[in-house]
Design an enzyme around this catalytic site. Structure first.
Site, PDB file in Angstrom:
ATOM      1  N   VAL A  68       0.862  -1.177   0.000  1.00 41.09           N
ATOM      2  CA  VAL A  68       0.000   0.000   0.000  1.00 41.09           C
ATOM      3  C   VAL A  68       0.901   1.230   0.000  1.00 41.09           C
ATOM      4  CG1 VAL A  68      -1.796   1.265   1.227  1.00 41.09           C
ATOM      5  CG2 VAL A  68      -1.813  -1.240   1.247  1.00 41.09           C
ATOM      6  N   GLY A 113       3.760   4.197   3.782  1.00 45.39           N
ATOM      7  CA  GLY A 113       3.322   2.997   3.075  1.00 45.39           C
ATOM      8  C   GLY A 113       3.424   1.790   3.987  1.00 45.39           C
ATOM      9  N   LYS A 114       2.922   0.666   3.539  1.00 40.08           N
ATOM     10  CA  LYS A 114       3.013  -0.587   4.293  1.00 40.08           C
ATOM     11  C   LYS A 114       2.753  -1.740   3.336  1.00 40.08           C
ATOM     12  CE  LYS A 114       3.792  -1.792   8.635  1.00 40.08           C
ATOM     13  NZ  LYS A 114       4.692  -1.131   9.587  1.00 40.08           N
ATOM     14  N   GLY A 115       3.306  -2.897   3.665  1.00 40.25           N
ATOM     15  CA  GLY A 115       3.103  -4.049   2.792  1.00 40.25           C
ATOM     16  C   GLY A 115       3.276  -5.347   3.541  1.00 40.25           C
TER      17      GLY A 115
END
Length: 454
Positions: A68, A113-115
């Site tokens: 994201v 962001g993040k994932g």
């Protein structure tokens, strides 16, 4: 959001921020920021992909991978990769949304962001984890870069996994660059990165103690949850500063000290070895000074405490547990985990702050209290850009400055936009939310991401 599938974790994070902004004077002074919030609440980009890998028996396995990329107004997307069976888009959107404002509070040039993936590293062999990481990066490498998106570790992603992913990126992209943080020291990593979130949390709470007149850590009883990097290094720093650590935990239960000496450095070293072997605290050979409570979180079992530091995962302090901590004499709560307290628990703490004034509990949200980890990730990016390595003392000093600035930025912003009654401690949740937020719409407006009516 009514036309979208339910995303409870993301909706909780959004509502907490929106509630804070609506109940401050920010929107009265800047009504146009309502538009900015609506724009900022939608990610710039969501990448979702399949990860196909082979287990040790030669069977094909498949997982869902995500990244994201929420907001890049302040710099490249920055945020961790989480490998855990619970991972879904809602959790990653919540984490990415929080990451925007956490990164803004560090004062460094980083977006949010993040994932991650719904892969469970527990019980997997080293070879299986390597194959998964390589398959994951085979797709992710197309979407990241040192000036685009710089992931880091999170739950399930430590130094080993970062190494496998970095190697896969280097081969696929044919570039050696600072595309991941949390790297090994011999290939671009930074000193104090593993310790940074825990150390930073302790430094932040130190300013809370000092500002409120509670003195130093000496003699304070501190309850922690979790037993990963954040909890481990927070506990070690607390002991170094004279505090007594009375609990640690994992998903199977809680370790709670029964004597006055608390959990020792030797205990923490043993727990580090257990976690390095990807085992549960149930295997910890505890002596008479600690007890194991199966299936429990520590908050209602620790007895009298001065400070509570949730360091495990989201929503790990409920309303009932918050009330239990108040009854146990707790005066300071700060999140080492992201969104560690439920909205109901935060309400308990904030109502107590208003009612009891100088005798109240003082709560600090994760976006401020645990920003030390991403701050040192940002310092790692800076070192990579210059092809330099700073000393441990240099990095630690910069971390202390960042945590001090995050505390006073939130404190002073609360005084401006969420004025406290006489004798009341300023709301760090309001101040931190607003301080982190205002930088983002300003940058987005300058870059044309939203605009006001003429």
């Amino acid at each position: 959001m009514s036309n979208l599938p339910s995303e409870p974790e993301f909706e909780q994070a959004y509502k907490e921020l929106a509630y804070t902004l609506e109940n401050s004077s920010l929107f009265q002074k800047h009504p146009e920021y309502r538009t900015a919030l609506a724009v900022a609440s939608i990610p710039e980009r969501v990448i979702q992909f399949r990860v196909v890998w082979e287990d040790d028996n030669g069977n094909v396995q498949v997982n869902r991978g995500y990244r994201v990329q929420f907001n890049s107004a302040l710099g490249p997307y920055k945020g961790g990769l989480r490998l855990h069976p619970s991972v879904n888009l809602s959790i990653l959107k919540f984490l990415g949304f929080e990451q925007i404002f956490k990164n803004a509070l560090t004062g460094l040039s980083m977006g949010g962001g993040k994932g991650g993936a719904d892969f469970d590293p527990k019980g997997k062999s080293d070879a299986e984890i390597r194959r998964f990481c390589c398959a994951f990066m085979a797709e992710l490498h197309k979407h990241i870069g040192a000036d685009t998106d710089v992931p880091a570790g999170d739950i399930g992603v430590g130094g080993r996994e970062i190494g496998y992913m970095f190697g896969a990126y280097r081969k696929a992209a044919n570039r050696f660059e600072g595309v991941l943080t949390g790297k090994g020291l011999s290939w671009g990593g930074s000193l104090i990165r593993p310790e940074a979130t825990g150390y930073g949390l302790v430094y932040y709470v130190g300013h809370m103690l000092e500002y409120s007149g509670a003195g130093s850590y000496a003699g304070k009883r501190v309850a922690l949850s979790g037993s990963g990097n954040v909890a481990q290094y927070a506990a070690l720093k607390l002991i170094e500063l004279g505090a007594t650590v009375v609990s640690l935990s994992d998903s199977k239960g809680a370790l709670v000290a029964t004597g006055e000496s608390g959990i020792t450095v030797e205990d923490i070293n043993a727990i580090m070895a257990i976690k390095e072997a990807r085992q549960s605290l149930t295997t910890f050979q505890h002596a008479g000074h600690v007890k194991w409570i199966e299936g429990a979180r520590p908050w209602l079992h620790v007895g009298k405490v001065d400070i509570a530091l949730p360091c495990a995962t989201q929503n790990e302090v409920s309303k009932e547990e918050a009330e239990g901590l108040l009854a146990a004499g707790c005066k300071f709560v700060a999140e080492g985990s992201n969104m560690g307290c439920t909205l109901e628990a935060i309400e308990v703490f904030e109502n107590n702050r208003k009612e009891k004034k100088g005798e109240a509990v003082w709560y600090a949200p994760g976006k401020a209290a645990n920003c030390g980890g991403v701050a040192v990730s940002g310092l790692e990016m800076a070192q990579n850009s210059q092809r330099l390595n700073w000393t441990q003392a240099e990095v630690d000093e910069k971390l202390k400055d960042i945590m001090k600035n995050a505390f006073f930025n939130g404190l002073n912003t609360a005084k401006t936009y969420a004025e406290a009654a006489e004798g009341e401690l300023p709301s760090l949740v309001a101040g931190s939310n607003i301080a982190g937020f205002v930088k983002v719409p300003q940058a987005m407006h300058d870059q044309g991401d939203w605009w006001s009516k003429n």
